[in-house]
Write an enzyme that holds these catalytic residues in place. Structure first.
Site, mmCIF file in Angstrom:
data_model
loop_
_atom_site.group_PDB
_atom_site.id
_atom_site.type_symbol
_atom_site.label_atom_id
_atom_site.label_comp_id
_atom_site.label_asym_id
_atom_site.label_seq_id
_atom_site.Cartn_x
_atom_site.Cartn_y
_atom_site.Cartn_z
ATOM 1 N N PRO A 36 0.849 -1.190 0.000
ATOM 2 C CG PRO A 36 0.007 -1.056 2.168
ATOM 3 C CD PRO A 36 0.750 -1.956 1.239
ATOM 4 C CG MET A 37 3.644 2.502 -1.689
ATOM 5 S SD MET A 37 4.965 2.578 -2.917
ATOM 6 C CE MET A 37 4.314 1.525 -4.215
ATOM 7 C CB ALA A 38 -0.450 7.390 1.114
ATOM 8 C CD GLN A 79 -2.132 0.016 4.845
ATOM 9 O OE1 GLN A 79 -1.943 1.136 4.395
ATOM 10 N NE2 GLN A 79 -1.155 -0.749 5.302
ATOM 11 N N GLY A 101 7.130 -2.251 -2.687
ATOM 12 C CA GLY A 101 6.660 -0.872 -2.746
ATOM 13 C C GLY A 101 7.398 -0.081 -3.809
ATOM 14 C CB CYS A 115 2.162 5.671 9.182
ATOM 15 S SG CYS A 115 2.363 7.311 8.493
ATOM 16 C CG ASN A 168 7.608 -3.918 2.803
ATOM 17 O OD1 ASN A 168 7.312 -2.969 3.519
ATOM 18 N ND2 ASN A 168 7.821 -3.770 1.523
ATOM 19 N N GLY A 169 10.736 -4.529 2.210
ATOM 20 C CA GLY A 169 11.823 -3.568 2.330
ATOM 21 C C GLY A 169 12.938 -3.826 1.353
ATOM 22 C CG ASP A 170 15.744 -1.717 1.172
ATOM 23 O OD1 ASP A 170 14.964 -0.768 1.043
ATOM 24 O OD2 ASP A 170 16.673 -1.729 2.003
HETATM 25 C C1 LIG Z 1 5.019 7.021 -1.309
HETATM 26 C C2 LIG Z 1 4.824 5.971 -0.248
HETATM 27 C C3 LIG Z 1 3.603 5.864 0.383
HETATM 28 C C4 LIG Z 1 3.399 4.884 1.359
HETATM 29 N N1 LIG Z 1 2.170 4.751 1.937
HETATM 30 C C5 LIG Z 1 1.930 3.699 2.763
HETATM 31 C C6 LIG Z 1 0.615 3.416 3.229
HETATM 32 O O1 LIG Z 1 -0.346 4.113 2.891
HETATM 33 N N2 LIG Z 1 0.453 2.348 4.064
HETATM 34 C C7 LIG Z 1 1.505 1.546 4.440
HETATM 35 O O2 LIG Z 1 1.311 0.588 5.193
HETATM 36 N N3 LIG Z 1 2.752 1.795 4.005
HETATM 37 C C8 LIG Z 1 2.971 2.821 3.163
HETATM 38 N N4 LIG Z 1 4.229 3.002 2.646
HETATM 39 C C9 LIG Z 1 5.289 2.034 2.982
HETATM 40 C C10 LIG Z 1 5.320 0.902 1.954
HETATM 41 O O3 LIG Z 1 4.127 0.160 1.983
HETATM 42 C C11 LIG Z 1 6.515 -0.041 2.224
HETATM 43 O O4 LIG Z 1 6.352 -0.620 3.487
HETATM 44 C C12 LIG Z 1 7.852 0.672 2.183
HETATM 45 O O5 LIG Z 1 7.941 1.523 1.059
HETATM 46 C C13 LIG Z 1 9.013 -0.338 2.154
HETATM 47 O O6 LIG Z 1 8.930 -1.168 1.040
HETATM 48 P P1 LIG Z 1 9.839 -0.913 -0.271
HETATM 49 O O7 LIG Z 1 11.266 -0.899 0.160
HETATM 50 O O8 LIG Z 1 9.496 -2.059 -1.177
HETATM 51 O O9 LIG Z 1 9.441 0.419 -0.811
HETATM 52 C C14 LIG Z 1 4.463 4.002 1.709
HETATM 53 C C15 LIG Z 1 5.694 4.126 1.061
HETATM 54 C C16 LIG Z 1 5.887 5.098 0.095
HETATM 55 C C17 LIG Z 1 7.227 5.162 -0.595
#
Ligand SMILES: Cc1cc2nc3c(=O)[nH]c(=O)nc-3n(C[C@H](O)[C@H](O)[C@H](O)COP(=O)(O)O)c2cc1C
Length: 384
Positions: free
Chosen positions: A27-29, A81, A240, A112, A216-218
Site C-alpha cells: 500500500p502506498m498513499a 488498507q 513498494g 506509518c 518487505n523492504g528494498d
Molecule cells: C510514497 C509511499 C507511500 C506509502 N504509503 C503507505 C501506506 O499508505 N500504508 C503503508 O502501510 N505503508 C505505506 N508506505 C510504505 C510501503 O508500503 C513499504 O512498506 C515501504 O515503502 C518499504 O517497502 P519498499 O522498500 O518495497 O518500498 C508508503 C511508502 C511510500 C514510498
C-alpha cells in the site's frame, strides 16, 4: 538479465485467497489507487493493496475517502488498507466495509513513520502499546471474520533500535486472528533510509508459527524478491518503491517465482506506452485535470535511466493535458524507441530520506500496557 533460480515454497494463502506468485503490491498513499493497481495487475498476479484509508474518514463518509476506495470491477480480491488508532472506530469502519460490501480483504497499517502521526501515538508508534494494538486488531478481526473477510497486519521493526515491537506485534496479531503479517524491516526512526534489516524478517518468521509472514523492504528487482524468500524463509514479499515507474516488475516477479528467466526491462518505446496507459487509467479515475496532474509524480520514475534531457523531463513534470502529454511522448519517441532499459535503473527509487528521532506523545514509553486511545491521532484525510 537477472540470475534467478526457481525456489521451493508452499503457496501463499491470505485467508481464502491464493496469492500466486507470493507477491503483494505494498500500500502506498498517493500511488496505489485503482489506476496504478490495474496497471500493475496487467503484468502479474498476487495481491494489490489500495492506498491507506483512514477509519475515521471512512466512517464519516468523507467524499475524498469514498472516492479513494474505488475498485475496478475486475479486481479480486479487493484489498483495502485501514489506518486507525481506536478499536471502536476500527470496528465501525470494518462494519461499514462488511455491510456495504466494500472490500474482500483488510490490511491494517501500523507502520506509518510520519511525525504528524507518531507524535500523537499513531502508525509505527502504536504497537508499543501492546494491549491497545491487540484491541484494534481484535476489533477488526471480530467484525470482519463473520463475513469471511481476512485481516492482515503490517508493521515496522519498532520505534527505534531501543524500542523494538515487531516480535510482540507478530505474536499478538497471530493470537487475535490476523491471517498474515507483513514486516517492513526498518524502524520508524529509519524512515526510508539505510537498508532494511532482513534478518528481522527471519526472526519474525521464527516467532510466528501459524500464519504467513511477509517480508518487505528494498526489493528492487525480481532477484531481490527471490533472495529475500531464500534468506529469510518468509512466505511472500511486499513490494513498494521498486515498482514506481516500473509496473512491469510484477511480470518479472511472476517469472522469477515460476523459475522462468527474467528478461531485460522494456525499451524506451515500450515504457512510453506504459506511461500513456497509466495516464488513461488515471484520467478514468480522477478526470482529465486531476488525472494528468497526478501522473506528474510518476514521470521521473518512468524516465529514470533513459537519456531524456533535463528540459524534456521538466516539461513532463509540469504536463497539464493528455494532448500535451502526447506531444511530449512524441518528442521523446523521436529520440529513439529502441533505447534499452538501463540496468542501473533497477536500483533504489522513490523515497529514501534520512533517519530522525521519532516524535512521540509525552510519556508514551512509560507504560506499554496502557490501552487508552491516543487523542487526535486519527487522521481525517487518508495519506502518508
Ligand atoms: C510514497 C509511499 C507511500 C506509502 N504509503 C503507505 C501506506 O499508505 N500504508 C503503508 O502501510 N505503508 C505505506 N508506505 C510504505 C510501503 O508500503 C513499504 O512498506 C515501504 O515503502 C518499504 O517497502 P519498499 O522498500 O518495497 O518500498 C508508503 C511508502 C511510500 C514510498
Amino acid at each position: 538479465m537477472d540470475d534467478v533460480h526457481p525456489i521451493e515454497r508452499t503457496p501463499l494463502r491470505i485467508g481464502p485467497y491464493l496469492a500466486d506468485p507470493p507477491v503483494v503490491l505494498a500500500p502506498m498513499a498517493g500511488i496505489t489507487n485503482v489506476a496504478f493497481r490495474r496497471l500493475c495487475r496487467e503484468y502479474g498476479a498476487g495481491l494489490y493493496v489500495c492506498e491507506m484509508i483512514t477509519t475515521r474518514a471512512l466512517v464519516e463518509r468523507d467524499p475524498g475517502t469514498l472516492h479513494m476506495i474505488t475498485f475496478d470491477p475486475s479486481e479480486t480480491p479487493r484489498s483495502m488498507q485501514l489506518y486507525g488508532v481506536d478499536p471502536e472506530t476500527m470496528a465501525a469502519a470494518v462494519r461499514m466495509v462488511v455491510e456495504e460490501n466494500l472490500a474482500d480483504h483488510i490490511d491494517m497499517n501500523f507502520g506509518c513513520p510520519m511525525p504528524k502521526v507518531t507524535r500523537r501515538g499513531g502508525g509505527a508508534a502504536l504497537p508499543f502499546k501492546r494491549k491497545l494494538f491487540g484491541d484494534i486488531v481484535a476489533a477488526a478481526v471480530r467484525t470482519a471474520e463473520p463475513a469471511g473477510i481476512p485481516v492482515t497486519v503490517k508493521f515496522r521493526i519498532g520505534i527505534d533500535d531501543e524500542h523494538l515491537t515487531y516480535l510482540d506485534a507478530g505474536r499478538i496479531a497471530e493470537a487475535e486472528g490476523a491471517v498474515a503479517v507483513a514486516l517492513h524491516a526498518r524502524t520508524a526512526a529509519q524512515r526510508y533510509s539505510g537498508q532494511a534489516d532482513w534478518s528481522a524478517i527471519t526472526r519474525l518468521k521464527e516467532a510466528v508459527h501459524t500464519i504467513p509472514v511477509l517480508g518487505n523492504g528494498d526489493i528492487f528487482s525480481a532477484a531481490d524478491a527471490v533472495r529475500m524468500v531464500e534468506q529469510t524463509g518468509c512466505d511472500g514479499v511486499v513490494v513498494g518503491r521498486g515498482c514506481l515507474g516500473r509496473p512491469w516488475l510484477f511480470g518479472e516477479l511472476r517469472a522469477a517465482f515460476a523459475g522462468e528467466p527474467v528478461g531485460p526491462g522494456p525499451n524506451l518505446g515500450a515504457v512510453l506506452l506504459v506511461l500513456r496507459r497509466h495516464a488513461e487509467l488515471l484520467v478514468d479515475h480522477y478526470g482529465p485535470d486531476k488525472g494528468i496532474r497526478d501522473l506528474r509524480k510518476h514521470m521521473a520514475w518512468y524516465l529514470h535511466g533513459f537519456p531524456v534531457g533535463s528540459s524534456l523531463r521538466q516539461r513532463f513534470g509540469l504536463v497539464r493535458t493528455m494532448t500535451e502529454l502526447d506531444e511530449l511522448l512524441g518528442a521523446v519517441g523521436e529520440l529513439g524507441h529502441d533505447e534499452e532499459f538501463a540496468v542501473g535503473a533497477e536500483g533504489p527509487r522513490g523515497r529514501q530520506g534520512s533517519p530522525a528521532r521519532v516524535a512521540l506523545p509525552e510519556n508514551w514509553l512509560d507504560d506499554p500496557d496502557d490501552a487508552s486511545v491516543p487523542a487526535g491521532a486519527e487522521l481525517m484525510h487518508s495519506g502518508g
